[in-house]
Design a protein around this motif. Sequence first.
Motif, short mmCIF file in Angstrom:
data_model
loop_
_atom_site.label_atom_id
_atom_site.label_comp_id
_atom_site.label_asym_id
_atom_site.label_seq_id
_atom_site.Cartn_x
_atom_site.Cartn_y
_atom_site.Cartn_z
N LYS A 281 0.85 -1.19 0.00
CA LYS A 281 0.00 0.00 0.00
C LYS A 281 0.89 1.24 0.00
O LYS A 281 1.75 1.40 0.87
N THR A 283 0.77 5.49 -0.04
CA THR A 283 -0.07 6.66 0.19
C THR A 283 0.71 7.92 -0.12
O THR A 283 1.90 8.04 0.18
N SER A 291 -3.04 7.34 -4.03
CA SER A 291 -2.78 6.15 -3.23
C SER A 291 -3.03 4.93 -4.10
O SER A 291 -3.77 5.00 -5.08
#
Length: 393
Positions: A281, A283, A291
């Motif tokens: 992930k 961001t 993101s």
Amino acid sequence: MKKMLITGATTMITLTGAAHAQSSVTLYGLIDAGLTYTSNQITGTGGGGHSNWQMTSGAVQDSRWGLRGAEDLGAGLKAVFALENGFNLNDGQYASGSRIFNRLAYVGVSSSDYGALTLGRQTDGMVDFLAPLSLTGTEYGGTHFAHPFDIDNLNDSFQINNSVKYTSPQFAGFRFAALYGFSNQAGGFANNRAYSFGLSYVSGPWNFAFGYLQLNSDARTPGQLNANGAVTDTTAASLQNTLSTSAVPVGVLADSQKTLGAGVNYLFGPAVAGFVYTQSKLTRFFQTNLSATFQNFEGNFRYALTPAVELSGAYTYSRAGGNGGGGIPHWNQVSGMADYHFSRRTDVYIQGAWQRVSPSGTSPLGVAWINGVSDPSSSTTQIQATAGLRHRF
């Protein structure tokens, strides 16, 4: 393998080692060279659709040389160190920037009972624990078998600077490690820091592993990234080459990159089957509010046809989602390799990969790009094949 044995002020070089040496230094290395064909590569001016025949270095494993050593301190303790340089065989240059020891550079203490504590430039938990269960992290697949952009770092695309790492001894089949990489910046403790851990369990033919890696920075404005921190070359930077946000300088970290993964291998006779899952992930990457989440699902298999012939293959399905792509692109990649060993140290191989990306909506991640290939494809598919020679010393 040659060892230099040092005791007090006396230096002695021997081919076999010495049973009662107080300290030792070992020179080692690996050279991987090949001829590679790649389809549909873009040109330097942005044109596309051209085949490319190249001499390459590190199609399976990065070419390298290094020094590692240990000194007996008594009471079961040893001082240990490793210095490792990666280089390009075809031109002799450093593989990563201007660092001499760009792959590893650490020193520490080790105990068979209590584990090892090391400091310096080191690998993270994804590399140490999960990569050996994925073909990209092994001699059976390597560079071109990596998941898109090597976003999960299973191919060891970057190492952690300024890091302190503890690695436990094996106990009842379990082993674990934890690492922290400092930002080394006054007033910016979290600006380019890293932390990671990993765990493995081996029982009979089963091998299980888990890894986690988190990178943090404060890259909201140009020039704000701490270039002396834990990571200076990340997969977030490589994504810049395929995204349309060209105003953002290459090399900027996301505010956060969180990567985790788990895998299993099962050994039966001369064969090993495995499965690996990873998720990353990102961001606020490229100094924007973008993101993204990348997921990889890999099934792999290898088989020792004879003591000298090894066959291996992998299928990987990858997908990306979030507000950074305008859709949900996904990748399919099939990779295979045949390896013949002349000896324990020298082998030849034929290896290849096929990748297809299926973009969705307006996603800029709409072209294929096999890891380790110099330029992306001009279309949604790409093929790479290498015939190579590998030697260890």
